[in-house]
Design a protein around this motif. Structure first.
Motif, PDB file in Angstrom:
ATOM      1  N   LYS A 122      46.088  38.693  37.101  1.00  0.00           N
ATOM      2  CA  LYS A 122      45.983  37.571  36.779  1.00  0.00           C
ATOM      3  C   LYS A 122      45.797  36.704  37.609  1.00  0.00           C
ATOM      4  O   LYS A 122      45.879  34.451  37.508  1.00  0.00           O
ATOM      5  N   GLY A 123      47.120  36.739  38.278  1.00  0.00           N
ATOM      6  CA  GLY A 123      47.027  35.935  39.732  1.00  0.00           C
ATOM      7  C   GLY A 123      48.639  35.107  39.006  1.00  0.00           C
ATOM      8  O   GLY A 123      48.830  34.347  39.878  1.00  0.00           O
ATOM      9  N   GLN A 146      40.701  37.508  32.208  1.00  0.00           N
ATOM     10  CA  GLN A 146      40.111  35.641  32.443  1.00  0.00           C
ATOM     11  C   GLN A 146      39.183  35.937  32.147  1.00  0.00           C
ATOM     12  O   GLN A 146      39.047  34.677  33.158  1.00  0.00           O
ATOM     13  N   ALA A 202      39.211  31.442  32.469  1.00  0.00           N
ATOM     14  CA  ALA A 202      37.984  30.605  33.781  1.00  0.00           C
ATOM     15  C   ALA A 202      37.436  29.946  32.254  1.00  0.00           C
ATOM     16  O   ALA A 202      37.027  28.176  32.640  1.00  0.00           O
ATOM     17  N   LEU A 237      32.055  33.524  36.537  1.00  0.00           N
ATOM     18  CA  LEU A 237      32.915  34.390  36.804  1.00  0.00           C
ATOM     19  C   LEU A 237      32.567  35.732  38.165  1.00  0.00           C
ATOM     20  O   LEU A 237      33.272  35.597  38.901  1.00  0.00           O
ATOM     21  N   CYS A 238      32.076  36.280  37.635  1.00  0.00           N
ATOM     22  CA  CYS A 238      31.107  37.145  38.155  1.00  0.00           C
ATOM     23  C   CYS A 238      30.328  36.609  39.313  1.00  0.00           C
ATOM     24  O   CYS A 238      30.650  37.570  40.219  1.00  0.00           O
ATOM     25  N   ARG A 244      30.730  34.867  41.062  1.00  0.00           N
ATOM     26  CA  ARG A 244      32.103  33.679  42.491  1.00  0.00           C
ATOM     27  C   ARG A 244      32.728  34.558  42.736  1.00  0.00           C
ATOM     28  O   ARG A 244      33.477  34.609  43.829  1.00  0.00           O
ATOM     29  N   GLU A 278      35.113  36.887  40.825  1.00  0.00           N
ATOM     30  CA  GLU A 278      36.302  36.832  40.810  1.00  0.00           C
ATOM     31  C   GLU A 278      37.393  37.281  39.883  1.00  0.00           C
ATOM     32  O   GLU A 278      38.302  36.857  39.012  1.00  0.00           O
ATOM     33  N   ALA A 317      38.896  40.572  38.595  1.00  0.00           N
ATOM     34  CA  ALA A 317      39.142  41.824  38.667  1.00  0.00           C
ATOM     35  C   ALA A 317      39.193  42.610  37.777  1.00  0.00           C
ATOM     36  O   ALA A 317      38.631  42.503  36.840  1.00  0.00           O
TER      37      ALA A 317
END
Length: 487
Positions: free
Chosen positions: A269-270, A312, A316, A459-460, A462, A464, A466
């Motif tokens: 998730k960063g 995720q 978002a 999200l997909c 872009r 982003e 994971a």
């Protein structure tokens, strides 16, 4: 080491109870059984620090329960805190130390400790969807802080004004007998409820509470039938300490964090390592997940991947960390009810018939019924029960519609279907991301919440999202976490 089966638990518990009761009977009948073993220094200087240490440990465990969103850990920590916190008055009021000769205070404090502990253990048997537990869950930080403050103030007031205990005649008949009976019944009721839970899930926590509750019920009986300083009186102190340690051990054994799950989630998730998003599923629950996934080779790691995708999407959509924790915990065990679904239905390569469909559609309810007694809060329970509900009201099991479905369940529904479509199944190969996204977009407004679909598609697109990868040994993320917990 806790018993691993209901039969071994019943046998070991029965042996322990019989040995203690026979030992008590022996001490009450031997010549000189009324001899006073007057050891006030030991009682004050050894028992007081021991009780204080156990009380502080209970506060630490309770705060961990708050952070990890675990009501079982929280409620049992409050029980242990009550037992040791109020018994601390009993120890500190040893005559000749902090206060003058005051036996009444010690007797009242010990009974308050035993009864309040029994009360909290009894409350811990309530399901997480009960109105009381929902209230405690909502204000859990305030409850812990308030209860700790109450115990500290009670200790201070009792030592400053010991005569105040004269207004609480808990050591005078018949009130002492009634309180003893009530306390024993609460402990035995809790032991019975937790034994039934142990039969279903075989968690070490349930075994520890069964043992601890039975020992505490015996402690109560010994406490109210013995004279101070006799050998039998010292026996109940020893059993009390063992009971408290057993309850603490059960909580720690059950709810130790699994670092592999936590680290993988916050890395993907960063989240910076200095401020990780802590997610915890007990190793016992993970073994249930593993047992569920082992019944279907095509869904190994499904719970973990769905939790990751859901996290995720939730981030978002701007959900706060507390909601993320609830979603992750619910997502990691959302399909645990399938453990009671026959393998031939889970692995059937063709279309399910009407009866088979009815059977498999029960897994959210089964999972919900399992988890509402083992510490999961209402937000996680909504994810478990309602991740198959549909926006238009045609889902299962409760036919909820639109915003009546919790946001977390709506988010997980998208993640669940996405993982199902992009994973290999017994009856088909995995779909590409593009094809899966098209199917999800087509379900917007009927199957899925349109806002969730829009956020997930973006999200997909872009790039982003994971994707959890298998380990070098070919295992999935959840399998690696389980292996790490068992190592």
């Amino acid at each position: 080491m806790m018993p691993g089966s209901p039969r071994s638990l019943a046998i070991s518990m029965s042996i322990a109870a019989v040995v203690l009761l026979l030992g008590y009977a022996f001490l009450m009948t031997i010549p000189g059984h009324g001899t006073m073993w007057d050891l006030p220094r030991f009682h004050f200087y050894v028992i007081s620090p021991t009780l204080l240490a156990l009380a502080v440990s209970a506060v630490a465990v309770g705060w961990t329960g708050i952070r990890l969103r675990d009501m079982s850990a929280l409620m049992l920590a409050l029980a242990i805190l009550s037992l040791n916190g109020f018994f601390l008055i009993h120890a500190l009021s040893t005559p000749g130390f902090l206060i003058a000769d005051q036996y009444h205070l010690a007797g009242v404090a010990s009974q308050v400790a035993m009864t309040t502990c029994a009360f909290w253990i009894f409350l811990s048997t309530l399901s997480s969807d009960s109105s009381f537990i929902r209230m405690v869950s909502k204000y859990r930080r305030s409850v812990v802080v308030g209860w700790v403050t109450l115990i500290i103030l009670t200790n201070a007031m009792a030592l400053a004004y010991p005569d105040i205990s004269n207004f609480i005649p808990l050591d005078i008949a018949p009130l002492n007998g009634l309180m003893a009976v009530l306390t024993v019944l609460l402990y035995l009721w809790a032991a019975k409820r937790y034994y039934k839970q142990f039969q279903a899930v075989k968690f070490p926590l349930q075994a520890a509470i069964v043992f601890g509750s039975v020992l505490l019920s015996i402690t109560e009986c010994v406490m109210v039938t013995t004279m101070m300083w006799t050998l039998a009186w010292w026996l109940y102190h020893a059993v009390l300490a063992v009971s408290a340690l057993m309850l603490l051990f059960g909580i720690i054994a059950q709810y130790r964090s699994n670092l592999s799950v936590t680290q993988t989630i916050h890395q993907a998730k960063g989240y910076p390592s200095s401020d990780p998003l802590r997610i915890s599923i007990s190793s016992s629950m993970q073994r249930l997940i593993a047992a569920t996934e082992a019944k279907d080779e095509y869904t190994a790691g499904h719970n973990y991947r769905v939790a990751m995708y859901g996290l995720q999407l939730a981030q978002a959509m701007g959900l706060d960390p507390e909601q993320l924790r609830a979603l992750a915990r619910g997502g990691l065990i959302h399909d645990v009810g399938k453990i009671q679904t026959p393998g031939e239905i889970l692995n059937k390569p063709g279309k399910l018939d009407t009866h088979e469909r009815i059977v498999i559609e029960q897994h959210p309810v089964i999972g919900y019924e399992m988890c509402k007694y083992i510490g999961f809060m209402s937000e996680e329970l909504s994810v478990i029960r309602h991740h198959h509900e549909k926006w238009d009201g045609t889902g299962y099991p409760d036919k909820l519609k639109g915003a009546d479905i919790s946001l977390l369940a709506r988010i997980l529904a998208v993640a669940d279907v996405y993982d199902a479509l992009t994973s290999r199944r017994a009856y088909r190969e995995p779909w590409s991301q593009e094809r899966a996204l098209q199917a999800i977009a087509e379900g917007s407004g009927t199957h899925f919440d349109p806002d969730c679909v829009s956020a997930f598609v973006q999200l997909c697109h872009r790039g982003e999202l994971a994707v959890p990868e298998a380990g070098t040994d070919g295992s999935t993320g959840s399998q690696r976490a389980i292996n790490a917990a068992q190592a």
